[in-house]
Design an enzyme around this catalytic site. Structure first.
Site, PDB file in Angstrom:
ATOM      1  N   LYS A 126     -20.999  46.743 -19.474  1.00 34.97           N
ATOM      2  CA  LYS A 126     -19.547  46.690 -19.238  1.00 34.97           C
ATOM      3  C   LYS A 126     -18.935  47.973 -19.766  1.00 34.97           C
ATOM      4  O   LYS A 126     -19.498  48.617 -20.651  1.00 34.97           O
ATOM      5  CB  LYS A 126     -18.933  45.505 -19.994  1.00 34.97           C
ATOM      6  CG  LYS A 126     -17.654  45.009 -19.368  1.00 34.97           C
ATOM      7  CD  LYS A 126     -17.945  44.071 -18.212  1.00 34.97           C
ATOM      8  CE  LYS A 126     -16.726  43.724 -17.404  1.00 34.97           C
ATOM      9  NZ  LYS A 126     -17.003  42.624 -16.475  1.00 34.97           N
ATOM     10  N   ASP A 166     -13.251  45.922 -12.499  1.00 32.74           N
ATOM     11  CA  ASP A 166     -12.843  44.755 -13.272  1.00 32.74           C
ATOM     12  C   ASP A 166     -11.317  44.862 -13.320  1.00 32.74           C
ATOM     13  O   ASP A 166     -10.723  45.531 -12.452  1.00 32.74           O
ATOM     14  CB  ASP A 166     -13.481  44.780 -14.676  1.00 32.74           C
ATOM     15  CG  ASP A 166     -13.428  43.419 -15.374  1.00 32.74           C
ATOM     16  OD1 ASP A 166     -14.288  42.564 -15.089  1.00 32.74           O
ATOM     17  OD2 ASP A 166     -12.525  43.188 -16.201  1.00 32.74           O
TER      18      ASP A 166
HETATM   19  N1  GLU Z   1     -16.323  42.785 -13.290  1.00 31.84           N
HETATM   20  C1  GLU Z   1     -16.968  41.796 -12.492  1.00 31.84           C
HETATM   21  C2  GLU Z   1     -17.565  40.738 -13.388  1.00 31.84           C
HETATM   22  O1  GLU Z   1     -16.974  40.391 -14.395  1.00 31.84           O
HETATM   23  C3  GLU Z   1     -17.928  42.395 -11.486  1.00 31.84           C
HETATM   24  C4  GLU Z   1     -19.043  43.212 -12.064  1.00 31.84           C
HETATM   25  C5  GLU Z   1     -19.904  43.913 -11.011  1.00 31.84           C
HETATM   26  O2  GLU Z   1     -19.712  43.696  -9.833  1.00 31.84           O
HETATM   27  O3  GLU Z   1     -20.776  44.691 -11.457  1.00 31.84           O
HETATM   28  O4  GLU Z   1     -18.594  40.171 -13.146  1.00 31.84           O
END
Ligand code: GLU
Length: 450
Positions: A126, A166
């Site tokens: 993340k 995100d």
């Molecule tokens: N931010 C999204 C999540 O919380 C998507 C993450 C992604 O597609 O890598 O899963």
């Protein structure tokens, strides 16, 4: 609780006392997997859990950018490469003023188990920045994204770490970041990011995937209870990409989303936001306006607006907290129970405080589904985007949707099975944690200790 699990939770509470969101998620996940650790004493022998709660790598970087008036600003950028045992690190980038190490770490930890649940080879990661996109011009957003990627590009790649969007990061931001990555590296590695535009490798259905996936998961839960989605009323929060996807699918399936929320309050639409595509698409207009006010919906469609309030006191068949972490506290949980709600389906990452979650789960007539399973459709379609990019092919929207449906069905089934294996009944929260954990734990054990 298993003594070793309890000792690791204590360690995290002490060591990371200044990271409350991270401590919260570790406590929630580890207490669920306690029976697995009972059954696998080899985990304690190599102290696997302490290793699992420390990111493999986490770094900060400065992001300097110039606004339209020639003023310079410095923000902090973060990337947490939490766990790469089952695949390249994978997870979104969040731009929001409250982004800090605790939030990035909690999201990275959750992502590790969520990605594991998808059945696709993706590790957990993340990132983000404390940059506030609200009210910024397009040129300012572009300069910020370029500066962010200039600092990050050496540390990511299609087989290394694949960021996505995100909160505060959508298709536009991903486009600017990808453009800068390509410029700096001189390669057309579009597998480095997901959530891209459709002209340069984005997967069809990715924008809708999290919301669609959540609705497919809800359908599995309802089917388990011998019910169907048609005519069900749903209270949602937020009005971003995820809530838009929920409303769009609700429109197709004949369910009724009656609330949306924003930083300014919530709206109640008794006919349903999902009653027409004009209303559903107005969410996109509101988001693109950058005003961040849900009251605009009430003004446009003549429905009631409740300033400064959250929608959790509304009577609905299904509650879907789909806005942000810790949105539902004990007080709201009590209201939800008093309203006789049967389905509490988390959508945003960790939208419920741990005490409220325990309280909701202890209600005999309530079914609680955890976000790491419910919202996994987003990252799952990111995984499908990675597959298409590496094969240099494009799947049709129908093909992607079919695969997404299958993945959500499997996540539900795996969670049910994992909870049953440990005698926990229809416990979707424990089941998701156990199923997600087992795969990562096995991969770590088989790869040896490091
Ligand atoms: N931010 C999204 C999540 O919380 C998507 C993450 C992604 O597609 O890598 O899963």
């Amino acid at each position: 609780m298993n003594a070793y699990v309890a000792s690791v939770i204590e360690y995290v509470k002490k060591k990371h006392a200044n990271e409350p969101e991270f401590v919260q998620t570790v406590e929630e996940v580890l207490s669920s997997i306690s029976p697995v650790v009972d059954a696998h004493p080899e985990y304690e022998k190599v102290d696997l859990l302490t290793r699992m709660v420390e990111p493999e790598r986490m770094f900060t970087f400065r992001v300097v950018w110039c606004d339209d008036n020639g003023q310079w600003h410095t923000n902090i950028g973060y990337r947490c490469q939490f766990n790469g045992a089952i695949g390249p690190y994978k997870g979104g980038i969040r731009f929001q003023p409250n982004v800090c190490p605790s939030i990035i770490k909690f999201l990275g930890f959750e992502q590790t188990f969520k990605n594991s649940l998808t059945g696709l080879p993706m590790g957990g990661g993340k990132g983000g920045s404390d940059f506030d996109p609200a009210g910024k011009s397009d040129a300012e957003i572009m300069r910020f994204c370029q500066s962010f990627m200039t600092a990050l590009y050496r540390y990511i790649g299609p087989d290394v770490d694949v960021p996505a969007g995100d909160m505060g990061v959508g298709g536009r931001e991903i486009g600017y970041m990808y453009g800068q990555y390509r410029r700096l590296k001189g390669v057309w590695e579009n597998g480095v990011l997901t959530g891209k535009g459709f002209t340069y490798g984005g997967s069809l259905t990715r924008p809708e995937a999290t919301g669609y996936g959540a609705m497919y998961y809800l359908q599995e839960v309802l089917a388990h209870e011998g019910e169907t989605i048609e005519g069900k009323t749903i209270a949602c929060a937020g009005f971003g990409n995820v809530t838009w996807g929920i409303c769009k699918k609700a429109h197709h399936l004949g369910a009724k989303v009656v609330t949306l929320s924003g930083p300014d309050g919530y709206i109640y639409d008794p006919e349903g936001v999902s009653s027409s595509m004009e209303k559903v698409d107005y969410l996109v207009t509101m988001r693109n306006s950058g005003r961040n006010k849900v009251k605009d919906y009430a003004d446009k469609f003549g429905v009631e607006f409740f300033p400064g309030q959250k929608p959790w006191g509304v009577k609905a068949d299904v509650i879907m907290p789909s806005a942000m972490q810790n949105d539902v506290h004990m007080e709201q949980a009590q209201q939800i129970v008093a309203n006789g709600v049967k389905y509490y389906i988390e959508v945003a990452n960790m939208p419920t405080t741990n005490d409220a979650l325990q309280y909701l789960m202890s209600q005999p007539n309530m079914i609680v589904a955890p976000s790491k399973a419910v919202n996994a459709g987003g990252v799952a379609v990111s995984g499908l985007e990675m597959s298409q990019n590496s094969e240099r092919i494009v799947w049709s929207a129908e093909e992607v949707d079919e695969k997404l449906k299958g993945i959500m069905k499997t996540i539900h089934a795996m969670s049910v099975e994992a909870a049953e294996e440990y005698g926990l009944g229809y416990n979707l929260v424990a089941g998701a944690n156990i199923a997600g954990f087992k795969k990562v734990a096995t991969a770590m054990m088989e790869q040896g200790c490091f």
